[in-house]
Design an enzyme around this catalytic site. Structure first.
Site: not given
Ligand code: NDP
Length: 447
Positions: A93, A114, A129, A168-169, A243, A380
Site C-alpha cells: 500500500k 512506507q 510506492k 495518490g501522492d 493536499n 486509505s
C-alpha cells in the site's frame, strides 16, 4: 563494535554498494539504521534471520514505459514505476507520484518509509510506492487523462485487492485517481478497493482528502501535549499548498493556531492574519493557479520568490508539507533561531540528516514523517475496508478513527523509545515500533 553495530554497518555498506546511484534511498535507510541499534542488541535472532538484509531490498521493483499522445498529436514517452517493498503484514500500500524528479531512488526511499509508516497505523498493510517522471503542470485535462490511462494499462497487471493497492501522492489527486480507476474498470471490471483516494460517488471515503493534513495536526497536538504545550495560540509556518498542506492549515487554525505561510515550488506567501483556506483551495484546486495568484486576491498577503525556509520570520511550529530534503542544515538553524519549538513532517523526508541533527541538538520536538503523516494511508486502509463492506462510514466516524490512530501511534512511539532506552526520541520510537511489528511478522513467517 558489538554484533549489532557490526551488522547495521554491513547493511548500510551493502545498500551503498548495491545502489550507489540512489542517494534518496540511501538517505532513508541511513536515517533508519541510526536509530535501530537497541533493537538488534535486544534481538540477536533478527540478525540471524537477516531481517534487515531482506527489508532493505524490495520484494519486487517494476519499471515500465508510459507512451501517450499530447494535444498537438506528438507521441510522448515517460517512465513508470511500482516498487512492492514489503508484504509481511498485508498487501502493498502506498501512493503514486507524478513529478519530473521521479526515479527509482525516490520511489524506493518512499516505499521503504512506507513499510514502517503502514505498520505504525496498526492496520494490515504492507509497504509500496510508485509513480512516473511525468510533469502534470501545464497539461490539459485530456492530456492528464490519456497519461493516466496509458499508465494504468501497464500497472493493472501488477496490482490487486489482496496484492497491491495504490493511492495518490504529489501530482496525483482526485482527478488522476478517477482517470486511473476508470481505465482499470474498463480492463478488469469494477473492483472498488483497487485504488484509494477515489471520488465519493464511486467508492471513496469521506475524510480521505483531509486525512494526511488533519492527521499531522492530531499528531502535532499530541506531541506538544506530551510536553505540556498546545497548538492554540501558536504561530505556524507551513510549506506546500497541495493536499497535505491545505488540510494541515485548515485543522491547525481550527485548533486556534495561526498559519502565516503557504508555498509552491516558485515561492511563498506570508499572511500574518492567517491563510484563508477557502481562497487557497479555489486557487489551487479549481483554477490550478500559483501562490502568486493568492497574493493578488488577498490584500493582507505578500508574495516572495524562493523557499519559505529562508524567510526572515518569527514562529513557533514548522510543518514542512511539500517535498523531500526541503530543509537543510542552514535552514534548520534559521528556524531554530526563529524560535521554533516543534517540527512535524507532513511531507516525506523533508529534513536532511543534518537538519534532523540540528533539531535534536537544539531540543526541538521532532515528529518524523513516517509517524506524523501516517494519517493519509491510515484512512486509505479504512477506505479499503469500506469498499469490502460496500458501506460508507460518516465523516465523523472516519475522522474519529483517524484521530485515535494518530494519538495511538504517537503513544506507541513514546513507549518504544522509552523501552529501548531513548526516551523522548520520537524518531527512534517510530522506527522501533514500526520495525518490530514488521520484523516479528517476517520472523514468524520464515523465509
Ligand atoms: P500535492 O501535489 O498536492 O502538493 C505538493 C505541494 O508541494 C505543491 O504545493 C508543490 O508545489 C509543492 N512542491 C512539490 N515539489 C516541490 C519542490 N521540489 N520544491 C518546492 N515545493 C514543491 O502533493 P501532496 O500534498 O499530496 O504531498 C506533499 C508531500 O506529502 C509529499 O512529500 C508526499 O509524499 C507527502 N505525503 C502525501 C500524502 C497524501 O495523502 N497525499 C500522504 C503522506 C505523505 P508546485 O505546485 O509548485 O509543484
Amino acid at each position: 563494535m558489538t554484533q549489532a553495530t557490526d551488522y547495521l554497518a554491513t547493511i548500510q555498506a551493502t545498500v551503498a554498494k548495491r545502489d550507489p546511484h540512489q542517494p534518496e534511498f540511501q538517505e532513508a535507510v541511513g536515517n533508519f539504521l541510526k536509530t535501530i541499534t537497541p533493537v538488534f542488541e535486544a534481538h540477536p535472532e533478527y540478525i540471524k534471520a537477516n531481517i534487515l538484509g531482506r527489508i532493505t531490498e524490495p520484494e519486487r521493483a517494476i519499471q515500465f514505459q508510459v507512451a501517450w499522445q499530447d494535444d498537438a498529436g506528438n507521441m510522448q514517452v515517460n517512465r513508470g514505476f511500482r516498487v512492492q517493498f514489503n508484504s509481511a503484514i498485508g498487501p502493498y500500500k502506498g501512493g503514486l507520484r507524478f513529478h519530473p524528479s521521479v526515479n527509482l531512488s525516490i520511489v524506493k526511499f518512499l516505499g521503504f518509509e512506507q513499510i514502517f509508516k503502514n505498520a505504525l497505523t496498526g492496520l494490515p498493510i504492507g509497504g509500496g510506492k510508485g509513480g512516473a517522471d511525468f510533469n502534470p503542470k501545464g497539461k490539459s485535462d485530456a492530456e492528464i487523462m490519456r497519461f493516466c490511462q496509458s499508465f494504468m494499462i501497464e500497472l493493472q497487471r501488477h496490482i490487486g485487492l489482496d496484492l497491491d493497492v495504490p493511492a495518490g501522492d504529489i501530482g496525483v489527486g482526485g482527478r488522476e485517481v478517477g482517470y486511473l480507476y476508470g481505465m482499470y474498470k474498463r480492463l478488469r471490471g469494477a473492483e472498488r478497493g483497487i485504488l484509494t483516494g477515489k471520488g465519493l460517488s464511486y467508492g471513496g471515503s469521506l475524510a480521505r482528502p483531509e486525512a494526511t493534513g488533519y492527521g499531522l495536526i492530531y499528531y502535532t497536538e499530541a506531541m506538544l501535549k506530551e510536553n505540556g504545550k498546545r497548538l492554540a495560540g501558536k504561530k505556524i509556518v507551513v510549506s506546500g499548498a497541495g493536499n497535505v498542506a491545505t488540510y494541515a492549515i485548515e485543522k491547525a487554525q481550527a485548533y486556534g493556531a495561526t498559519v502565516i505561510t503557504a508555498s509552491d515550488s516558485n515561492g511563498y506567501v506570508v499572511d500574518p492574519t492567517g491563510i484563508d483556506v477557502a481562497r487557497l483551495r479555489r486557487i489551487k484546486e479549481v483554477q490550478r493557479g500559483r501562490m502568486s495568484d493568492y497574493a493578488d486576491v488577498v490584500p493582507t498577503a505578500t508574495y516572495y520568490e524562493g523557499s519559505v525556509w529562508d524567510a526572515d520570520l518569527t514562529y513557533d511550529v514548522a510543518l514542512p508539507c511539500a517535498t523531500q530534503n526541503e530543509i537543510d542544515a542552514t535552514q534548520a538553524k534559521r528556524l531554530i533561531d526563529a524560535g521554533v519549538i516543534a517540527v512535524a513532517e507532513g511531507a516525506n523526508m523533508p529534513s536532511t540528516p543534518e537538519a534532523i541533527a540540528a533539531y535534536a541538538q537544539a531540543g526541538v520536538y521532532y515528529g518524523p514523517a513516517k509517524a506524523a503523516n501516517a494519517g493519509g494511508v491510515a484512512v486509505s486502509a479504512l477506505e479499503m475496508s469500506q469498499d469490502s463492506r460496500r458501506m460508507s462510514d460518516s465523516f465523523e466516524t472516519v475522522d474519529g478513527q483517524l484521530k485515535q490512530i494518530m494519538e495511538t501511534l504517537f503513544a506507541q512511539s513514546v513507549a518504544a523509545a522509552a523501552e529501548y532506552g531513548v526516551p523522548g526520541d520520537y524518531m527512534a520510537g517510530a522506527n522501533i515500533a514500526g520495525f518490530t511489528k514488521v520484523a516479528d511478522a517476517m520472523f514468524a513467517q520464515g523465509w
